[in-house]
Design a protein around this motif. Structure first.
Motif, mmCIF file in Angstrom:
data_model
loop_
_atom_site.group_PDB
_atom_site.id
_atom_site.type_symbol
_atom_site.label_atom_id
_atom_site.label_comp_id
_atom_site.label_asym_id
_atom_site.label_seq_id
_atom_site.Cartn_x
_atom_site.Cartn_y
_atom_site.Cartn_z
ATOM 1 N N ARG A 1 27.013 8.489 17.762
ATOM 2 C CA ARG A 1 26.886 8.412 16.309
ATOM 3 C C ARG A 1 27.304 7.022 15.854
ATOM 4 O O ARG A 1 28.081 6.358 16.534
ATOM 5 N N THR A 2 26.867 6.635 14.674
ATOM 6 C CA THR A 2 27.392 5.414 14.072
ATOM 7 C C THR A 2 28.833 5.699 13.659
ATOM 8 O O THR A 2 29.216 6.870 13.499
ATOM 9 N N PRO A 3 29.631 4.668 13.447
ATOM 10 C CA PRO A 3 30.991 4.919 12.958
ATOM 11 C C PRO A 3 30.997 5.702 11.639
ATOM 12 O O PRO A 3 31.824 6.597 11.453
ATOM 13 N N GLN A 4 30.056 5.404 10.743
ATOM 14 C CA GLN A 4 29.999 6.120 9.467
ATOM 15 C C GLN A 4 29.663 7.600 9.691
ATOM 16 O O GLN A 4 30.242 8.469 9.042
ATOM 17 N N GLU A 5 28.747 7.890 10.605
ATOM 18 C CA GLU A 5 28.420 9.284 10.924
ATOM 19 C C GLU A 5 29.606 9.988 11.560
ATOM 20 O O GLU A 5 29.877 11.161 11.255
ATOM 21 N N THR A 6 30.315 9.287 12.433
ATOM 22 C CA THR A 6 31.491 9.863 13.088
ATOM 23 C C THR A 6 32.535 10.259 12.051
ATOM 24 O O THR A 6 33.050 11.384 12.066
ATOM 25 N N VAL A 7 32.843 9.333 11.153
ATOM 26 C CA VAL A 7 33.870 9.606 10.143
ATOM 27 C C VAL A 7 33.429 10.740 9.222
ATOM 28 O O VAL A 7 34.216 11.645 8.931
ATOM 29 N N ALA A 8 32.178 10.723 8.794
ATOM 30 C CA ALA A 8 31.692 11.772 7.887
ATOM 31 C C ALA A 8 31.719 13.144 8.556
ATOM 32 O O ALA A 8 32.169 14.137 7.952
ATOM 33 N N ALA B 1 45.460 -1.391 14.987
ATOM 34 C CA ALA B 1 45.242 -2.136 13.748
ATOM 35 C C ALA B 1 45.932 -3.500 13.783
ATOM 36 O O ALA B 1 45.350 -4.503 13.364
ATOM 37 N N ARG B 2 47.156 -3.542 14.310
ATOM 38 C CA ARG B 2 47.852 -4.835 14.427
ATOM 39 C C ARG B 2 47.089 -5.781 15.339
ATOM 40 O O ARG B 2 46.891 -6.945 15.022
ATOM 41 N N GLY B 3 46.658 -5.271 16.492
ATOM 42 C CA GLY B 3 45.929 -6.099 17.448
ATOM 43 C C GLY B 3 44.580 -6.547 16.936
ATOM 44 O O GLY B 3 44.143 -7.675 17.185
ATOM 45 N N ALA B 4 43.901 -5.678 16.217
ATOM 46 C CA ALA B 4 42.556 -6.000 15.712
ATOM 47 C C ALA B 4 42.616 -6.726 14.370
ATOM 48 O O ALA B 4 41.623 -7.293 13.933
ATOM 49 N N GLY B 5 43.783 -6.679 13.724
ATOM 50 C CA GLY B 5 43.900 -7.284 12.401
ATOM 51 C C GLY B 5 43.077 -6.541 11.358
ATOM 52 O O GLY B 5 42.637 -7.133 10.382
ATOM 53 N N GLN B 6 42.870 -5.239 11.573
ATOM 54 C CA GLN B 6 42.074 -4.411 10.655
ATOM 55 C C GLN B 6 42.827 -3.128 10.325
ATOM 56 O O GLN B 6 43.105 -2.343 11.221
ATOM 57 N N TRP B 7 43.096 -2.934 9.064
ATOM 58 C CA TRP B 7 43.782 -1.712 8.660
ATOM 59 C C TRP B 7 42.830 -0.740 7.969
ATOM 60 O O TRP B 7 43.206 0.373 7.643
ATOM 61 N N ARG B 8 41.569 -1.169 7.750
ATOM 62 C CA ARG B 8 40.567 -0.281 7.147
ATOM 63 C C ARG B 8 39.235 -0.408 7.881
ATOM 64 O O ARG B 8 38.196 -0.629 7.254
ATOM 65 N N PRO B 9 39.218 -0.241 9.214
ATOM 66 C CA PRO B 9 37.947 -0.343 9.936
ATOM 67 C C PRO B 9 37.013 0.796 9.526
ATOM 68 O O PRO B 9 37.440 1.953 9.454
ATOM 69 N N HIS B 10 35.781 0.461 9.227
ATOM 70 C CA HIS B 10 34.780 1.463 8.811
ATOM 71 C C HIS B 10 35.271 2.274 7.614
ATOM 72 O O HIS B 10 34.885 3.416 7.424
ATOM 73 N N GLY B 11 36.160 1.673 6.828
ATOM 74 C CA GLY B 11 36.706 2.345 5.657
ATOM 75 C C GLY B 11 37.832 3.315 5.965
ATOM 76 O O GLY B 11 38.365 3.957 5.062
ATOM 77 N N ILE B 12 38.218 3.433 7.234
ATOM 78 C CA ILE B 12 39.276 4.365 7.650
ATOM 79 C C ILE B 12 40.634 3.803 7.227
ATOM 80 O O ILE B 12 40.966 2.660 7.524
#
Length: 174
Positions: A54-61, A130-141
């Motif tokens: 699935r796409t990340p958006q499909e996975t989250v939904a 999140a610290r390692g990737a520098g992303q706290w809202r990946p794919h809106g998560i």
């Protein structure tokens, strides 16, 4: 142990094991909404198909819909597909989300120790990713919000609420 008629205790003929198309052992017993096995022939909740890309958006939904329906075990399977099929750089994110879903599953089943442990492990995995990737809202998560939710629920199941309602306790992923 089988009965005197040569059947397994669950009604299957002696020696018959559940196998998938590739011959791997698979338990075909129906499951309830929390993934607990039910007796053969009992009505159960349809299982999530395995290996779906699935796409990340499909996975989250899809995972959010399952969480909202009180089916965290099934949401974990959706996250597991993303963990196994997604890009290497995101595997720890999806694995952490799967751990949160399994933690909620155990908490809803009344497994205080396992539920709290998995919720904290998942929270830590998400924060580390999140610290390692520098992303706290990946794919809106909302990684920070989910980590806080997980730690709060872990404390609750160890305290006054040893069993939670999976639907009422479900987190918001975004």
């Amino acid at each position: 142990m089988g009965s005197s008629t040569g059947d397994n205790d669950d009604g299957r003929p002696a020696g018959v094991r559940d196998r998938d198309a590739e011959g791997r052992a698979r338990n075909a017993r129906p499951r309830d909404g929390l993934g607990r096995p039910l007796p053969y022939g009992a009505p159960g909740v349809a299982r999530q198909p395995e290996g779906v890309v699935r796409t990340p958006q499909e996975t989250v939904a899809e995972a959010q819909a399952l969480l909202d329906a009180g089916k965290p075990f099934h949401a974990h399977e959706v996250f597991e597909d993303a963990w196994k099929s997604g890009p290497e750089a995101e595997r720890a994110l999806w694995r952490g989300l799967a751990q949160l879903a399994v933690g909620l599953t155990h908490a809803a089943r009344g497994n205080v120790t396992g539920g709290a442990r998995l919720l904290r492990r998942g929270a830590g995995a998400l924060e580390e990713w999140a610290r390692g990737a520098g992303q706290w809202r990946p794919h809106g998560i909302d990684v920070a919000g989910l980590a806080g939710w997980a730690r709060g629920l872990a404390g609750a199941v160890e305290g006054a609420r040893p069993v939670v309602d999976a639907r009422e306790a479900a987190p918001r992923l975004r």
